[in-house]
Design a protein around this motif. Structure first.
Motif, short mmCIF file in Angstrom:
data_model
loop_
_atom_site.label_atom_id
_atom_site.label_comp_id
_atom_site.label_asym_id
_atom_site.label_seq_id
_atom_site.Cartn_x
_atom_site.Cartn_y
_atom_site.Cartn_z
N THR B 27 0.83 -1.21 0.00
CA THR B 27 0.00 0.00 0.00
C THR B 27 0.86 1.26 0.00
OG1 THR B 27 -1.68 -1.18 1.23
CG2 THR B 27 -1.80 1.20 1.24
N TYR B 91 0.46 -9.27 6.60
CA TYR B 91 -0.99 -9.18 6.57
C TYR B 91 -1.50 -7.76 6.44
CZ TYR B 91 -0.58 -13.93 8.27
OH TYR B 91 -0.27 -15.24 8.39
N ALA B 154 -7.25 -9.71 7.14
CA ALA B 154 -6.44 -8.83 6.30
C ALA B 154 -7.19 -8.43 5.04
CB ALA B 154 -5.14 -9.52 5.93
N ARG B 155 -6.78 -7.32 4.48
CA ARG B 155 -7.34 -6.90 3.19
C ARG B 155 -6.74 -7.75 2.09
NH1 ARG B 155 -9.74 -1.93 3.52
NH2 ARG B 155 -9.16 -0.71 5.35
N SER B 156 -7.54 -7.99 1.07
CA SER B 156 -7.01 -8.78 -0.04
C SER B 156 -6.32 -7.89 -1.06
CB SER B 156 -8.15 -9.57 -0.71
OG SER B 156 -9.19 -8.70 -1.03
N GLN B 157 -6.70 -6.61 -1.07
CA GLN B 157 -6.13 -5.66 -2.02
C GLN B 157 -5.41 -4.56 -1.26
OE1 GLN B 157 -6.56 -5.54 -5.59
NE2 GLN B 157 -7.11 -7.67 -5.24
N TYR B 159 -4.73 -0.91 0.05
CA TYR B 159 -5.73 0.11 0.36
C TYR B 159 -5.13 1.47 0.09
CZ TYR B 159 -9.13 2.59 3.26
OH TYR B 159 -10.11 3.43 3.71
N ILE B 216 -10.45 -3.32 14.55
CA ILE B 216 -10.37 -4.54 13.75
C ILE B 216 -10.72 -5.77 14.59
CG2 ILE B 216 -8.76 -6.04 12.51
CD1 ILE B 216 -7.33 -3.53 11.56
N LYS B 297 -17.59 -15.23 2.28
CA LYS B 297 -16.63 -14.58 1.38
C LYS B 297 -16.59 -15.23 0.02
CE LYS B 297 -12.90 -17.16 3.43
NZ LYS B 297 -11.64 -17.17 4.10
#
Lengths: 147, 406
Positions: B27, B91, B154-157, B159, B216, B297
């Protein structure tokens, strides 16, 4: 510095045709005086010198146009103006080159002063930049002086 | 003692750090593959260990603010975090979240000589390795379930909104004169009472009182989970939200293509008009795996599928007792262990205990896992031969591996 003081420093009487450009130069001098005495409060550090650069550019452009474009003043008077520093010789030298016809200030093409050896953002043609992005260069507040 | 570089390093191992490339997360690097970075050797002091280190500055993509490194590389390696955002490198989660899930109680010294001594030892350890092994407590944590949980949080992409310019403080006061040209964001400021607006670097790094981590963790705790039913014979999953019947509906093939990765599918029934499906796996483990990995998901054709466990068949069979009609042509044989019809009260045998022979009765079994009789076709004389019918012989059966013979 008033126009009279500047003339006294050259120690030469102005050549023929001085009467033609004197009132305009007086006006520029008054504008410059005003810009110099303007308070800096509320301005950013970089913004402070922008009006000085703008008036300096306008005055050089006036002398340049009178000699090269309109041919209304003699060569002697033009050179007298350069030695008396009514016009910026370095800037005019750039204007004669292709692509630099409207250059805002000499600082903006000084590549050694930038992080990646590039010219200022105002030297990027408008067509190559985002349409909606408004730019003001940090050196002289120029929006775009190329293309 | 003077803080000059040469004399300082002679008497102490505490060196000024020089590096060629920063340790950054995806990111923070931004989406531009053609990025330029500015390097400033010994440009600033580390926000954690207060030693000078080599800083980097870059613009992570178009319209982003310039970012720079805040931690020295040693501090970043101790916690395995990004030098700029201080989120975990693997992560992208705050240190507090990661340490909470992996049960790491990292009480590293935070100030003074203790901290300097600790970092000195860390640097010695780092000097011995090739720089690719993790150090400190992260290195010896192998809890796979915890890593799975972290992966889910965790984010998959990447941010990239995190790289946006800060909010213009002059705009907040209503006196920004730069207007269109202003490089800062002209937006409503966040609520000052919001705990998220009180973050700081040291808390983020040491993983204590981190409001982002709290958010979170709360979200993860509140997230719905799918617990497998107590009845271990259930291997069926209900899949909903397939969409209204039509071309846009998720098809049987879509479901089969997605769910076969978790194990062999015994049976897949799609109820087109209801927009749902039942998928039966051959083993319980496969069903549990599918439920765990796909719950909440799974996106097929832009729809988030609803996944639930199938109801015990016994209940449904009790409602209509003629669910399975007894077939008289079937010889009475001891039924293979895996195919035994089981009621909810009858538990599956695990040992090698001899089974009592099935009672010679034609009462409807409460649940039939696999029909072990050949379906009687019309026009075909019902043969009373005693050959055993195995379901795998039928090529038209769902889930058959071979080619379909017409």
């Amino acid at each position: 510095m008033s126009l009279a003081t500047k003339l006294r420093r050259v120690r030469k009487p102005p050549p023929e045709g001085w009467d033609l450009i004197e009132p305009t130069l007086e006006q520029f001098e008054a504008k410059m005086r005003e810009a110099e005495t303007e308070p800096h409060e509320g301005k950013r550090k970089t913004e402070i010198n922008w009006p000085i650069f703008r008036i300096h550019h306008q005055r050089s452009r006036y002398i340049y146009d009178m000699y090269y474009k309109k041919a209304e003043i003699s060569r002697e008077l033009y050179e007298f103006c350069l030695t008396a520093k009514f016009a910026d010789a370095a800037l005019i030298a750039k204007w004669k080159k292709q692509g630099y016809e409207n250059l805002c200030c000499v600082k903006c093409v000084q590549t050694r002063d930038s992080n990646f050896g590039t010219a200022c953002i105002c030297r990027v043609p408008k067509s190559k930049l985002d349409a909606e992005r408004v730019i003001e260069c940090v050196h002289c507040g120029c929006h775009s002086c190329s293309g | 003692m003077s803080m000059s570089k040469s004399s300082y390093s002679q008497y102490n191992r505490k060196n000024w750090e020089d590096s060629d490339f920063p340790i950054l997360c995806e990111t923070c690097l931004g989406n531009n593959p053609y990025m330029r970075m500015m390097k400033d050797k010994h440009g600033r002091e580390c926000k954690i260990c207060e030693r000078p280190f080599t800083t980097f500055r870059w613009q992570p993509g178009k319209g982003a603010r310039y970012k720079n490194t805040e931690l020295c590389q040693t501090c970043a390696k101790v916690k395995n975090v990004c030098q700029t955002c201080m989120f975990d490198l693997e992560y992208g989660l705050p240190v507090q979240v990661r340490d909470h899930e992996l049960q790491i109680a990292d009480n590293i010294p935070k100030q003074g000589a203790n901290r300097d001594f600790f970092l000195q030892n860390v640097e010695r350890t780092l000097g011995q390795g090739d720089g690719t092994q993790p150090i400190a407590q992260i290195a010896n944590n192998m809890d796979q379930a915890a890593h799975d949980r972290l992966r889910r949080m965790a984010r998959s992409q990447p941010y990239y909104k995190r790289n946006a310019p800060h909010i213009c403080s002059f705009f907040v006061k209503g006196e920004c004169k730069r207007g269109e040209e202003c490089p800062y964001r002209h937006e409503k400021p966040t609520d000052p009472d919001d705990p998220l607006s009180r973050q700081n670097i040291r808390d983020r790094y040491y993983g204590s009182n981190d409001p982002v981590a709290e958010k979170i963790l709360n979200r993860a705790a509140a997230a719905p989970t799918l617990s497998p039913p107590a009845d271990t014979t259930i291997t069926t999953l209900y899949i909903g939200n397939l969409g209204p019947s039509g071309a846009q509906q998720v098809t049987e093939k879509d479901l089969n293509d997605f769910f076969y990765q978790y194990g062999d599918i015994r049976c897949l029934r799609v109820l087109t008009e209801k927009g749902c499906a039942f998928i039966e796996f051959t083993t319980r483990e496969a069903a549990e795996r599918a439920a765990e990995r796909s719950f909440n998901k799974t996106f097929i054709k832009g729809r988030r599928l609803t996944i639930r466990w199938g109801e015990p068949q016994a209940k449904r069979a009790a409602d209509n007792s003629n669910y399975v009609t007894p077939v008289p042509s079937v010889p009475i044989l001891p039924i293979p262990d895996g195919l035994a019809p089981s009621t909810s009260s009858q538990q599956r045998f695990t040992g090698s205990m001899p089974r009592p022979p099935a009672p010679p009765t034609f009462a409807a079994p409460t649940r039939l896992v696999v029909p072990n009789v050949r379906p009687v076709k019309a026009g075909e004389p019902s043969s009373s031969s005693s050959s055993i019918y195995y379901p795998s012989q039928d090529p038209t059966r769902l889930g058959a591996k071979g080619d379909v013979i017409e």
